[in-house]
Design a protein around this motif. Structure first.
Motif, PDB file in Angstrom:
ATOM      1  N   PRO A  26       0.704  -1.238  -0.060  1.00 22.67           N
ATOM      2  CA  PRO A  26      -0.039   0.038   0.092  1.00 22.67           C
ATOM      3  C   PRO A  26       0.900   1.143  -0.164  1.00 22.67           C
ATOM      4  N   LEU A  29       1.624   1.989  -3.544  1.00 24.07           N
ATOM      5  CA  LEU A  29       0.299   2.797  -4.212  1.00 24.07           C
ATOM      6  C   LEU A  29       0.252   4.044  -3.956  1.00 24.07           C
ATOM      7  N   MET A  51      -6.539   3.604 -10.058  1.00 23.21           N
ATOM      8  CA  MET A  51      -7.293   2.506  -9.301  1.00 23.21           C
ATOM      9  C   MET A  51      -7.531   1.355 -10.005  1.00 23.21           C
ATOM     10  N   ALA A  55      -4.421  -0.257  -8.079  1.00 23.08           N
ATOM     11  CA  ALA A  55      -4.954  -0.737  -6.834  1.00 23.08           C
ATOM     12  C   ALA A  55      -5.693  -1.708  -6.796  1.00 23.08           C
ATOM     13  N   THR A 114      -6.279   2.496  -0.541  1.00 27.77           N
ATOM     14  CA  THR A 114      -6.903   2.689  -1.934  1.00 27.77           C
ATOM     15  C   THR A 114      -7.607   4.226  -1.596  1.00 27.77           C
ATOM     16  N   ALA A 117      -4.794   7.118  -1.670  1.00 24.31           N
ATOM     17  CA  ALA A 117      -4.058   7.135  -2.928  1.00 24.31           C
ATOM     18  C   ALA A 117      -5.115   8.033  -3.871  1.00 24.31           C
TER      19      ALA A 117
END
Length: 238
Positions: A26, A29, A51, A55, A114, A117
């Motif tokens: 993560p 990301l 994404m 992701a 997520t 980001a």
């Protein structure tokens, strides 16, 4: 759910080398998102692409593999699972407890990063951050169940899981139209599409199919894993 089993599992997951991967993926990301923000690539189109491909398409299944297999596969491989199975705890309770641990790890290390980001790239524009975070959350739960099942049924769970994530989710589910209906990654995008109003994003799988499919896959995977675990306790084999 058994709190003792949950505590032991959390300690094992957060105290092993797996925690490094759970954190580094993560962070990668978020790092990419931050870099895009710095260089001026903070468009809605860029956020959606990041994404979908990175992701949901890459980080999420890999985290699911680490969390789902990690909560039980190592115990089966080294035989310590037999000590747990000898306790007066029902096999479905053990299975469900380990699933909850894996799912909670997915919420923390997949869904939250997520959102962060996407927020870094495009803030809350068109609900992109909220949509993909929600998609990652629900898909993460499904991945936790599927990879937990792999950890129970085979000693080569990581190898099989990598093949599944790369070949089926990444290639077949991503590029073969008919197979997209049976991809957890695509189901995650369907949920994201329901929340996001972005003009740059349209899911390929109807939400009316994605949600029931996600629930069915999760429940069936847990039921099979529980049955297999009961078999382990009776035979003592692998």
């Amino acid at each position: 759910m058994n709190t003792v089993v949950a505590d032991i599992t959390y300690r094992a997951m957060l105290g092993r080398k797996r925690i490094l991967l759970l954190v580094l993926l993560p962070l990668a990301l978020i790092g990419v998102a931050g870099l895009l923000r710095l260089i001026g690539g903070s468009s809605e189109d860029t956020a959606v692409t990041l994404m979908k491909t990175f992701a949901i398409g890459t980080i999420l299944p890999l985290l699911g593999l680490i969390a789902g297999t990690g909560v039980i596969a190592p115990e089966i491989e080294d035989g310590t699972i037999m000590h747990l199975l000898s306790k007066p705890i029902s096999r479905p309770v053990i299975t469900f407890t380990k699933f909850v641990v894996a799912a909670s790890l997915m919420a923390v290390f997949a869904a939250v990063p997520t959102f962060i980001a996407a927020f870094l790239v495009v803030r809350t524009e068109s609900g992109v951050a909220y949509g993909f975070a929600l998609g990652a959350l629900f898909a993460g739960v499904a991945y936790a169940a599927v990879f937990l099942l792999l950890g129970v049924v085979t000693r080569h769970a990581v190898t099989v899981g990598v093949i599944y994530a790369l070949v089926w989710e990444g290639l077949v589910g991503g590029y073969v139209p008919g197979a997209r209906k049976f991809s957890i990654q695509q189901w995650a995008q369907s949920i994201a599409d329901q929340v996001s109003s972005s003009a740059f994003f349209k899911a390929d799988v109807p939400i009316g199919f994605a949600v029931p499919a996600m629930v069915i896959v999760t429940v069936v995977a847990l039921l099979i894993a529980g049955q297999r675990l009961r078999g382990l306790s009776l035979t003592g084999d692998e």
